[in-house]
Design a protein around this motif. Structure first.
Motif, PDB file in Angstrom:
ATOM      1  N   VAL A  23      45.619 -41.672 -39.555  1.00 53.93           N
ATOM      2  CA  VAL A  23      45.510 -40.872 -40.188  1.00 53.93           C
ATOM      3  C   VAL A  23      47.579 -39.669 -40.359  1.00 53.93           C
ATOM      4  CG1 VAL A  23      43.129 -40.363 -39.680  1.00 53.93           C
ATOM      5  CG2 VAL A  23      44.874 -39.141 -38.292  1.00 53.93           C
ATOM      6  N   ARG A  24      46.771 -38.666 -40.560  1.00 51.08           N
ATOM      7  CA  ARG A  24      48.396 -38.138 -41.643  1.00 51.08           C
ATOM      8  C   ARG A  24      48.130 -36.748 -41.760  1.00 51.08           C
ATOM      9  NH1 ARG A  24      49.751 -40.799 -38.335  1.00 51.08           N
ATOM     10  NH2 ARG A  24      52.123 -42.178 -38.266  1.00 51.08           N
ATOM     11  N   PRO A  25      48.814 -36.282 -41.311  1.00 51.65           N
ATOM     12  CA  PRO A  25      48.748 -34.492 -42.274  1.00 51.65           C
ATOM     13  C   PRO A  25      48.067 -34.153 -42.889  1.00 51.65           C
ATOM     14  CG  PRO A  25      50.480 -34.357 -40.439  1.00 51.65           C
ATOM     15  CD  PRO A  25      50.052 -35.403 -40.345  1.00 51.65           C
ATOM     16  N   GLY A  26      47.599 -33.986 -44.031  1.00 47.51           N
ATOM     17  CA  GLY A  26      46.776 -33.872 -45.225  1.00 47.51           C
ATOM     18  C   GLY A  26      45.479 -34.568 -45.342  1.00 47.51           C
ATOM     19  N   ASP A  27      45.199 -35.496 -44.598  1.00 44.27           N
ATOM     20  CA  ASP A  27      44.451 -36.616 -44.207  1.00 44.27           C
ATOM     21  C   ASP A  27      42.847 -35.569 -44.626  1.00 44.27           C
ATOM     22  OD1 ASP A  27      45.805 -38.445 -45.301  1.00 44.27           O
ATOM     23  OD2 ASP A  27      45.024 -39.275 -43.093  1.00 44.27           O
ATOM     24  N   GLY A  51      49.714 -37.368 -26.832  1.00 37.63           N
ATOM     25  CA  GLY A  51      50.054 -38.210 -27.942  1.00 37.63           C
ATOM     26  C   GLY A  51      49.045 -38.442 -28.702  1.00 37.63           C
ATOM     27  N   LYS A  52      47.941 -38.375 -28.522  1.00 37.42           N
ATOM     28  CA  LYS A  52      46.669 -39.768 -29.529  1.00 37.42           C
ATOM     29  C   LYS A  52      45.752 -39.374 -29.887  1.00 37.42           C
ATOM     30  CE  LYS A  52      46.889 -43.784 -26.393  1.00 37.42           C
ATOM     31  NZ  LYS A  52      45.867 -44.685 -26.092  1.00 37.42           N
ATOM     32  N   ASP A  53      46.594 -37.088 -29.612  1.00 40.79           N
ATOM     33  CA  ASP A  53      45.654 -36.013 -30.138  1.00 40.79           C
ATOM     34  C   ASP A  53      45.417 -35.798 -31.986  1.00 40.79           C
ATOM     35  OD1 ASP A  53      44.934 -35.789 -27.629  1.00 40.79           O
ATOM     36  OD2 ASP A  53      45.893 -33.535 -27.293  1.00 40.79           O
ATOM     37  N   ALA A  54      45.081 -35.159 -32.296  1.00 38.57           N
ATOM     38  CA  ALA A  54      44.879 -34.227 -33.555  1.00 38.57           C
ATOM     39  C   ALA A  54      44.184 -33.156 -33.488  1.00 38.57           C
ATOM     40  CB  ALA A  54      44.593 -35.452 -34.447  1.00 38.57           C
ATOM     41  N   VAL A  55      45.044 -32.447 -34.795  1.00 37.32           N
ATOM     42  CA  VAL A  55      44.208 -30.900 -35.073  1.00 37.32           C
ATOM     43  C   VAL A  55      43.200 -31.317 -36.399  1.00 37.32           C
ATOM     44  CG1 VAL A  55      44.872 -28.575 -34.619  1.00 37.32           C
ATOM     45  CG2 VAL A  55      45.605 -29.885 -33.199  1.00 37.32           C
ATOM     46  N   VAL A  56      42.433 -30.691 -35.750  1.00 38.48           N
ATOM     47  CA  VAL A  56      41.654 -30.671 -37.868  1.00 38.48           C
ATOM     48  C   VAL A  56      41.718 -29.299 -37.782  1.00 38.48           C
ATOM     49  CG1 VAL A  56      40.399 -31.851 -38.860  1.00 38.48           C
ATOM     50  CG2 VAL A  56      40.907 -33.416 -37.380  1.00 38.48           C
ATOM     51  N   LYS A  57      41.923 -28.636 -39.209  1.00 41.19           N
ATOM     52  CA  LYS A  57      41.524 -27.735 -39.405  1.00 41.19           C
ATOM     53  C   LYS A  57      39.995 -27.675 -40.648  1.00 41.19           C
ATOM     54  CE  LYS A  57      41.900 -24.805 -43.829  1.00 41.19           C
ATOM     55  NZ  LYS A  57      42.553 -23.187 -42.419  1.00 41.19           N
ATOM     56  N   ILE A  58      39.457 -27.258 -40.230  1.00 46.16           N
ATOM     57  CA  ILE A  58      37.643 -27.120 -40.027  1.00 46.16           C
ATOM     58  C   ILE A  58      37.348 -26.557 -41.529  1.00 46.16           C
ATOM     59  CG2 ILE A  58      35.359 -27.163 -39.369  1.00 46.16           C
ATOM     60  CD1 ILE A  58      36.705 -28.762 -38.308  1.00 46.16           C
ATOM     61  N   THR A  59      36.644 -26.768 -42.925  1.00 51.71           N
ATOM     62  CA  THR A  59      36.442 -26.890 -43.744  1.00 51.71           C
ATOM     63  C   THR A  59      34.990 -26.940 -43.951  1.00 51.71           C
ATOM     64  OG1 THR A  59      35.751 -29.343 -44.450  1.00 51.71           O
ATOM     65  CG2 THR A  59      38.064 -27.859 -44.865  1.00 51.71           C
ATOM     66  N   GLU A 104      29.198 -31.513 -35.322  1.00 49.99           N
ATOM     67  CA  GLU A 104      29.302 -32.351 -37.152  1.00 49.99           C
ATOM     68  C   GLU A 104      29.906 -31.106 -37.828  1.00 49.99           C
ATOM     69  OE1 GLU A 104      24.152 -33.199 -36.817  1.00 49.99           O
ATOM     70  OE2 GLU A 104      24.890 -31.598 -37.860  1.00 49.99           O
ATOM     71  N   MET A 105      31.048 -32.003 -38.535  1.00 49.38           N
ATOM     72  CA  MET A 105      32.316 -31.469 -38.930  1.00 49.38           C
ATOM     73  C   MET A 105      33.155 -32.140 -39.728  1.00 49.38           C
ATOM     74  SD  MET A 105      34.269 -30.584 -35.595  1.00 49.38           S
ATOM     75  CE  MET A 105      32.948 -31.793 -34.343  1.00 49.38           C
ATOM     76  N   VAL A 106      34.171 -31.925 -40.820  1.00 51.50           N
ATOM     77  CA  VAL A 106      34.778 -32.381 -41.858  1.00 51.50           C
ATOM     78  C   VAL A 106      35.989 -31.478 -41.843  1.00 51.50           C
ATOM     79  CG1 VAL A 106      33.242 -33.862 -42.967  1.00 51.50           C
ATOM     80  CG2 VAL A 106      33.455 -31.482 -43.508  1.00 51.50           C
ATOM     81  N   GLY A 107      36.733 -32.126 -42.078  1.00 46.28           N
ATOM     82  CA  GLY A 107      37.869 -31.385 -42.299  1.00 46.28           C
ATOM     83  C   GLY A 107      39.370 -31.827 -42.573  1.00 46.28           C
ATOM     84  N   VAL A 108      40.176 -31.717 -42.181  1.00 55.27           N
ATOM     85  CA  VAL A 108      41.753 -31.911 -43.066  1.00 55.27           C
ATOM     86  C   VAL A 108      42.607 -32.226 -42.162  1.00 55.27           C
ATOM     87  CG1 VAL A 108      43.968 -31.249 -44.314  1.00 55.27           C
ATOM     88  CG2 VAL A 108      41.718 -30.879 -45.343  1.00 55.27           C
ATOM     89  N   VAL A 109      43.900 -32.766 -41.174  1.00 54.30           N
ATOM     90  CA  VAL A 109      44.472 -33.011 -40.675  1.00 54.30           C
ATOM     91  C   VAL A 109      45.106 -32.259 -40.464  1.00 54.30           C
ATOM     92  CG1 VAL A 109      46.068 -34.900 -39.255  1.00 54.30           C
ATOM     93  CG2 VAL A 109      43.785 -35.476 -40.096  1.00 54.30           C
ATOM     94  N   GLU A 110      45.455 -31.347 -39.440  1.00 56.32           N
ATOM     95  CA  GLU A 110      46.909 -30.320 -39.737  1.00 56.32           C
ATOM     96  C   GLU A 110      48.315 -31.285 -39.102  1.00 56.32           C
ATOM     97  OE1 GLU A 110      48.072 -25.830 -39.643  1.00 56.32           O
ATOM     98  OE2 GLU A 110      46.755 -27.361 -40.409  1.00 56.32           O
ATOM     99  N   SER A 111      47.570 -31.350 -37.763  1.00 59.64           N
ATOM    100  CA  SER A 111      49.009 -32.119 -37.010  1.00 59.64           C
ATOM    101  C   SER A 111      48.358 -33.451 -36.004  1.00 59.64           C
ATOM    102  CB  SER A 111      49.469 -30.880 -36.391  1.00 59.64           C
ATOM    103  OG  SER A 111      48.585 -30.379 -35.233  1.00 59.64           O
ATOM    104  N   VAL A 112      49.176 -33.964 -36.171  1.00 60.71           N
ATOM    105  CA  VAL A 112      49.191 -35.576 -34.556  1.00 60.71           C
ATOM    106  C   VAL A 112      50.066 -35.795 -33.710  1.00 60.71           C
ATOM    107  CG1 VAL A 112      47.668 -36.527 -37.225  1.00 60.71           C
ATOM    108  CG2 VAL A 112      50.501 -37.292 -36.501  1.00 60.71           C
ATOM    109  N   GLY A 113      49.626 -36.076 -33.036  1.00 61.84           N
ATOM    110  CA  GLY A 113      49.915 -36.815 -31.835  1.00 61.84           C
ATOM    111  C   GLY A 113      51.295 -38.151 -32.456  1.00 61.84           C
ATOM    112  N   GLN A 114      51.684 -38.534 -31.168  1.00 61.31           N
ATOM    113  CA  GLN A 114      52.978 -39.076 -31.682  1.00 61.31           C
ATOM    114  C   GLN A 114      52.595 -40.857 -31.827  1.00 61.31           C
ATOM    115  OE1 GLN A 114      56.536 -39.042 -28.968  1.00 61.31           O
ATOM    116  NE2 GLN A 114      55.307 -39.259 -27.251  1.00 61.31           N
TER     117      GLN A 114
END
Length: 345
Positions: free
Chosen positions: A76-80, A25-33, A61-71
């Motif tokens: 953060v939210r998807p798209g951030d 529930g505390k995870d996020a998946v981030v799309k790496i840019t 060392e990375m930045v990206g866009v949040v793809e999905s998050v746990g409940q």
């Protein structure tokens, strides 16, 4: 998805892996840019980080866009757009409550990315404790500006912070590599009387002179003399050792005045010895270890305000398809390389 993977000591390779998913529930998946190559990645490659297990995706060392998050994720939210912290930490254990997040006792805590959890030289990364370990990138801050927030810039900020720098101090920073240059910018925030940067590479000495003309630059051969000339008390008040070599370790305590603080933030390939009989009576305070990377929100604000700018460190940019070529250039320090950015776009 393609991922640069630690195969065995001395060998990385691009492999095919399954896209990660939220599994807590505390995870996020981030799309790496955008990601970068760090000297610590080379330490992993050469077997100097025993906690890094073969088969792990490297890159922290990375930045990206949040793809999905746990409940349970609130920050953060998807798209951030986000910067990913090198450390993951629960925020609740004894060490986290005291700000010592490098030693988080959670199984997914501390330096887990690229050691026990797949890192970010790939397309997607799963980040545990996303509310603690992702930093929102403000509008107006580019990916390149934010890229080093969670690792080498966090390390430089922490190094300056633990060194307790004051306006009267002479500060010696040993080497102008990527982390040393980040440490330099963070030390400048405290406006010490003098900052000395010791660097053996002529190109990097010129880089410091060009971007920070107010800083005194010296070579290893002249470092001790330069430091003594600028100090009124027999050495630097604060020494920050960012190189990780036998000779730089010795230089750090030899150039420090009595009762100075010596901050050792480098990652060494082998043990170092303190010559305590020689040092007896000098009464030095040593601070050592890995970054407690819990100041990333403050760092990002400083970037947004224009008080920190690490974009000049990015001397080369490669697409992910050429990441092995990028590593070869970085490891062999060709073409005046300081940092290499790896783009997924």
């Amino acid at each position: 998805m393609k991922a640069l993977t630690y195969i065995s000591s001395g060998r990385f390779a691009v492999t095919e892996k399954t896209k990660p998913v939220v599994n807590h529930g505390k995870d996020a998946v981030v799309k790496i840019t955008l990601s970068s190559i760090c000297s610590s990645d080379l330490h992993i490659k050469h077997g100097s980080v025993p906690r890094a297990v073969p088969g792990i995706t490297v890159g922290h060392e990375m930045v990206g866009v949040v793809e999905s998050v746990g409940q349970e994720v609130k920050k953060v939210r998807p798209g951030d757009r986000v910067a990913v912290n090198v450390e993951t930490f629960c925020g609740e254990c004894f060490f986290c409550r005291n700000g010592w997040v490098n030693n988080c006792t959670d199984r997914d805590g501390g330096w887990a990315l690229v050691c026990r959890i797949d890192g970010g030289q790939t397309e997607y990364v799963r980040v545990p404790y996303a509310d603690n370990c992702l930093t929102l990138i403000p509008d107006g801050v580019s990916d390149k500006q934010a890229l080093f927030t969670g690792d080498i810039l966090a390390t430089g900020f922490w190094a300056a912070k633990i060194s307790e720098i004051s306006a009267d101090d002479v500060v010696l920073i040993i080497v102008a590599g990527p982390t040393g240059l980040c440490t330099l910018q963070c030390a400048m925030l405290y406006s010490p009387r003098h900052i000395i940067v010791c660097e053996k590479d002529a190109g990097r000495r010129e880089f410091v002179r060009q971007h920070h003309p107010e800083v005194i630059v010296t070579s290893p051969e002249d470092c001790h003399t330069t430091t003594m000339e600028l100090s009124e008390h027999g050495g630097a008040d604060r020494v920050i050792e960012v190189a990780g070599a036998d000779d730089t370790f010795r230089m750090a305590y030899e150039c420090a005045r009595p009762n100075a603080i010596v901050s050792i933030v480098a990652l060494y390939d082998r043990p170092q010895l303190l010559p305590l009989p020689e040092m007896y009576g000098k009464n030095l305070t040593f601070k050592t270890g890995g970054v407690d990377g819990c100041d990333c929100d403050e760092i990002m604000q400083l970037i947004a305000e224009g008080k920190i700018d690490t974009t000049p460190l990015i001397t080369h940019t490669f697409p992910f398809a050429r990441i092995e070529e990028a590593y070869e250039l970085f490891e062999n320090r060709r073409e005046g390389v300081i940092k290499v950015a790896i783009s997924n776009e």
